[in-house]
Design an enzyme around this catalytic site. Structure first.
Site, PDB file in Angstrom:
ATOM      1  N   CYS A   1       0.878  -1.287  -0.052  1.00  0.00           N
ATOM      2  CA  CYS A   1       0.069   0.213   0.271  1.00  0.00           C
ATOM      3  C   CYS A   1       0.830   1.267   0.081  1.00  0.00           C
ATOM      4  O   CYS A   1       0.276   2.367  -0.295  1.00  0.00           O
ATOM      5  CB  CYS A   1      -0.937  -0.041   1.213  1.00  0.00           C
TER       6      CYS A   1
ATOM      7  N   HIS B   1      -3.287   7.741   1.867  1.00  0.00           N
ATOM      8  CA  HIS B   1      -3.428   6.359   1.349  1.00  0.00           C
ATOM      9  C   HIS B   1      -4.717   5.865   1.867  1.00  0.00           C
ATOM     10  O   HIS B   1      -5.163   6.203   3.165  1.00  0.00           O
ATOM     11  CB  HIS B   1      -2.393   5.186   1.919  1.00  0.00           C
TER      12      HIS B   1
ATOM     13  N   ASN C   1     -10.068   0.226  -0.354  1.00  0.00           N
ATOM     14  CA  ASN C   1      -8.514   0.187  -0.141  1.00  0.00           C
ATOM     15  C   ASN C   1      -7.959  -0.435  -1.498  1.00  0.00           C
ATOM     16  O   ASN C   1      -8.374  -1.439  -1.743  1.00  0.00           O
ATOM     17  CB  ASN C   1      -8.014  -0.680   1.104  1.00  0.00           C
TER      18      ASN C   1
HETATM   19  C1  LIG Z   1     -10.292  -4.439  10.071  1.00  0.00           C
HETATM   20  C2  LIG Z   1     -10.871  -3.621  10.835  1.00  0.00           C
HETATM   21  C3  LIG Z   1     -11.994  -2.733   9.976  1.00  0.00           C
HETATM   22  C4  LIG Z   1     -11.675  -4.256  11.687  1.00  0.00           C
HETATM   23  O1  LIG Z   1     -12.514  -3.314  12.757  1.00  0.00           O
HETATM   24  P1  LIG Z   1     -12.038  -3.921  14.377  1.00  0.00           P
HETATM   25  O2  LIG Z   1     -12.823  -2.430  15.053  1.00  0.00           O
HETATM   26  O3  LIG Z   1     -10.596  -3.675  14.387  1.00  0.00           O
HETATM   27  O4  LIG Z   1     -12.988  -5.064  14.518  1.00  0.00           O
HETATM   28  P2  LIG Z   1     -12.267  -6.325  15.086  1.00  0.00           P
HETATM   29  O5  LIG Z   1     -11.359  -7.031  14.126  1.00  0.00           O
HETATM   30  O6  LIG Z   1     -11.701  -6.103  16.420  1.00  0.00           O
HETATM   31  O7  LIG Z   1     -13.522  -7.237  14.973  1.00  0.00           O
HETATM   32  C5  LIG Z   1     -14.870  -6.904  15.789  1.00  0.00           C
HETATM   33  C6  LIG Z   1     -15.681  -7.838  15.521  1.00  0.00           C
HETATM   34  O8  LIG Z   1     -16.325  -7.532  14.108  1.00  0.00           O
HETATM   35  C7  LIG Z   1     -16.249  -8.796  13.361  1.00  0.00           C
HETATM   36  N1  LIG Z   1     -16.278  -8.725  11.794  1.00  0.00           N
HETATM   37  C8  LIG Z   1     -14.885  -8.747  11.257  1.00  0.00           C
HETATM   38  N2  LIG Z   1     -15.115  -8.384   9.946  1.00  0.00           N
HETATM   39  C9  LIG Z   1     -16.334  -8.137   9.724  1.00  0.00           C
HETATM   40  C10 LIG Z   1     -17.327  -7.810   8.734  1.00  0.00           C
HETATM   41  N3  LIG Z   1     -16.727  -7.597   7.509  1.00  0.00           N
HETATM   42  N4  LIG Z   1     -18.505  -7.672   9.064  1.00  0.00           N
HETATM   43  C11 LIG Z   1     -19.332  -8.026  10.288  1.00  0.00           C
HETATM   44  N5  LIG Z   1     -18.341  -8.073  11.257  1.00  0.00           N
HETATM   45  C12 LIG Z   1     -17.097  -8.289  11.099  1.00  0.00           C
HETATM   46  C13 LIG Z   1     -15.310  -9.650  13.974  1.00  0.00           C
HETATM   47  O9  LIG Z   1     -15.266 -10.881  13.690  1.00  0.00           O
HETATM   48  C14 LIG Z   1     -15.518  -9.171  15.760  1.00  0.00           C
HETATM   49  O10 LIG Z   1     -16.477 -10.005  15.887  1.00  0.00           O
HETATM   50  P3  LIG Z   1     -16.313 -10.573  17.521  1.00  0.00           P
HETATM   51  O11 LIG Z   1     -16.254  -9.560  18.437  1.00  0.00           O
HETATM   52  O12 LIG Z   1     -17.490 -11.372  17.519  1.00  0.00           O
HETATM   53  O13 LIG Z   1     -15.073 -11.387  17.526  1.00  0.00           O
HETATM   54  C15 LIG Z   1      -9.933  -2.855  11.675  1.00  0.00           C
HETATM   55  O14 LIG Z   1      -9.028  -3.316  12.497  1.00  0.00           O
HETATM   56  C16 LIG Z   1      -9.069  -2.238  10.451  1.00  0.00           C
HETATM   57  O15 LIG Z   1      -9.312  -1.182   9.788  1.00  0.00           O
HETATM   58  N6  LIG Z   1      -7.563  -2.334  10.592  1.00  0.00           N
HETATM   59  C17 LIG Z   1      -6.629  -1.782   9.730  1.00  0.00           C
HETATM   60  C18 LIG Z   1      -6.829  -2.675   8.378  1.00  0.00           C
HETATM   61  C19 LIG Z   1      -6.316  -1.846   7.295  1.00  0.00           C
HETATM   62  O16 LIG Z   1      -6.435  -0.635   6.934  1.00  0.00           O
HETATM   63  N7  LIG Z   1      -5.238  -2.521   6.317  1.00  0.00           N
HETATM   64  C20 LIG Z   1      -4.783  -1.907   5.355  1.00  0.00           C
HETATM   65  C21 LIG Z   1      -3.396  -1.369   5.517  1.00  0.00           C
HETATM   66  S1  LIG Z   1      -2.748  -0.927   4.232  1.00  0.00           S
END
Ligand SMILES: CC(C)(COP(=O)(O)OP(=O)(O)OC[C@H]1O[C@@H](n2cnc3c(N)ncnc32)[C@H](O)[C@@H]1OP(=O)(O)O)[C@@H](O)C(=O)NCCC(=O)NCCS
Length: 323
Positions: A113, A250, A280
Site C-alpha cells: 500500500c 493512502h 482500499n
Molecule cells: C479491519 C478493521 C476494520 C476491523 O475493525 P475492528 O474494529 O478492529 O474490528 P475487530 O477485528 O476487532 O472485529 C470486531 C468484530 O467484528 C467482526 N467482523 C470482522 N469483519 C467483519 C465484517 N466484515 N462484517 C461484520 N463483522 C465483522 C469480528 O469477527 C469481530 O467479532 P467478535 O467481536 O464477535 O469477535 C480494522 O481493524 C482496521 O481497519 N484495521 C486496519 C486494516 C487496514 O487498514 N489494513 C490495510 C493497511 S494498508
C-alpha cells in the site's frame, strides 16, 4: 536544482461497482458494520479482461492526454503494484508495450500500500540524478484477485483501480517555494510481516496466495508510523501542518485517516478522503484520490500537498509536493 514537477494525472476504474449491500450476499457482514468501521461504501471490482496492466494503461493514457504529451515524450515508467499481471515480465514493461513504447525503460516497485509513495520518491531520484526527464508513475492494482472471498475480515476492505502521475524535470531554486517533489521519507520494518501478507508466492507455494491480515494489529501501528514520517517531512522542509494545503493519505480506513490528521493538527477540510468511493486500492489509492481532488478543483497549482501511506511489510512513507 532539478525538481520533479507534476505535469499530468489520470485514473481508471473497472466498470463494475460493488456496494456494501452486495457483499451481504457473499459473507456475513452488513453495510452498517463496514461503513462504521472503515468508511467504505463501495469499491470497483475488475471483470473479465480488466487487469492491473489494462487499468494502468488507461490511467497512463489519461495522464498523457491531460499533459498534452505522447508516449514518445516519456523515458521511464514506474509501476507500483503487488498484483502484477504476471510474475514476470514487470507490469511496467507490459504497459510500456501497450503504449507502443520501445524506447526508455520500465520496472515495477513492490511496497504494497506504500507503493505509490515509494514510486514517487524513486522517480524523483531518477529525475534529479539525470537518468530520466519524464517519468510515468503509476499505481495499479487488482486486489480482488488475491482476496479470500470467504474471509469477511478482509474481503470487504479492498478494491481495484489505477492512477498515474507524470513527473517532469524542471529547474528550481532549491527552496520550498519550488514546484515539484520537495522531500520524501521512506521506512520499512519486516518484523511486522505476519500482520499483513499474502500466503503464497512463486518461490514458496508456487501459487498466488491470498491476503491475510490481523486488522487490529495493523490499526494499532498505523497512526504512529504515518505521523512519524509526515513529521520527518515537515522537519526536513521547515514546514508545519499550518503550511499544508492538502493531506492526501493512502485510503485504507477512515478512522486511520482521521486519527492521523487529528494527531498532526490538520483540519478535516484539508484532508482528501475517497475511501468511501474506492475502498482500499493499495498502491492505486493515492493517485485515485489525487485525481478526484484535481478534477473537482480542490488541489490547485502551487498548493502544498502531503502524500502518505502505510502498508504490508510494514512499509510506510511520506512525500511532500508543491503542485
Ligand atoms: C479491519 C478493521 C476494520 C476491523 O475493525 P475492528 O474494529 O478492529 O474490528 P475487530 O477485528 O476487532 O472485529 C470486531 C468484530 O467484528 C467482526 N467482523 C470482522 N469483519 C467483519 C465484517 N466484515 N462484517 C461484520 N463483522 C465483522 C469480528 O469477527 C469481530 O467479532 P467478535 O467481536 O464477535 O469477535 C480494522 O481493524 C482496521 O481497519 N484495521 C486496519 C486494516 C487496514 O487498514 N489494513 C490495510 C493497511 S494498508
Amino acid at each position: 536544482m532539478i525538481r520533479s514537477v507534476v505535469r499530468g494525472y489520470g485514473a481508471a476504474l473497472p466498470k463494475r461497482v460493488v456496494a456494501n449491500r452486495e457483499l451481504e450476499g457473499i459473507v456475513e457482514t452488513s453495510d452498517e458494520w463496514i461503513v462504521q468501521r472503515t468508511g467504505i461504501r463501495q469499491r470497483y471490482i475488475a471483470g473479465e479482461g480488466e487487469t492491473t496492466a489494462s487499468l494502468g494503461e488507461a490511467a497512463a493514457r489519461a495522464a498523457l492526454d491531460k499533459a498534452g504529451l505522447t508516449p514518445d515524450d516519456i523515458d521511464m515508467i514506474l509501476v507500483a503494484t503487488s498484483t502484477p499481471d504476471n510474475t514476470f515480465p514487470a507490469t511496467a514493461v507490459n504497459i510500456q508495450n501497450r503504449l507502443g513504447m520501445t524506447h526508455g525503460f520500465a520496472f515495477d516497485m513492490q511496497a504494497v500500500c506504500s507503493g505509490f509513495v515509494y514510486a514517487m520518491a524513486t522517480a524523483d531520484m531518477y529525475i534529479r540524478g539525470g537518468m530520466a526527464r519524464r517519468v510515468l508513475v503509476i499505481g495499479a492494482e487488482t486486489f480482488s484477485r488475491i482476496l479470500d472471498w470467504k474471509d469477511r475480515t478482509t474481503c470487504v476492505l479492498f478494491g481495484d483501480g489505477a492512477g498515474a502521475l507524470i513527473l517532469e524535470a524542471a529547474q528550481g531554486e532549491g527552496t520550498i517555494a519550488d514546484r515539484g517533489v520537495l522531500t520524501s521519507h521512506l521506512r520499512s520494518d519486516g518484523t511486522h510481516k505476519e500482520k499483513l501478507y499474502v500466503d503464497g508466492g512463486p518461490s514458496t507455494t508456487g501459487t498466488v496466495g491470498h491476503l491475510r491480515m490481523e486488522g487490529r494489529e495493523v490499526f494499532k501501528h498505523a497512526v504512529g508510523m504515518i505521523t512519524d514520517v509526515i513529521e520527518a517531512a515537515f522537519h526536513a522542509t521547515g514546514t508545519t501542518a499550518d503550511d499544508l494545503d492538502w493531506l492526501v493519505p493512502h485510503q485504507a480506513n477512515r478512522r486511520i485517516i482521521d486519527g492521523s490528521a487529528k494527531k498532526l493538527g490538520i483540519p478535516s477540510e484539508k484532508v482528501v478522503v475517497t475511501v468511501d468511493l474506492h475502498g482500499n486500492t493499495s498502491a492505486a489509492s493515492i493517485p485515485l484520490a489525487l485525481s478526484v481532488a484535481l478534477d473537482d478543483g480542490r488541489i490547485k497549482k502551487g498548493d502544498l500537498v502531503m502524500l502518505e501511506a502505510m502498508g504490508g511489510g510494514f512499509t510506510w512513507g511520506a512525500v511532500l509536493v508543491r503542485w
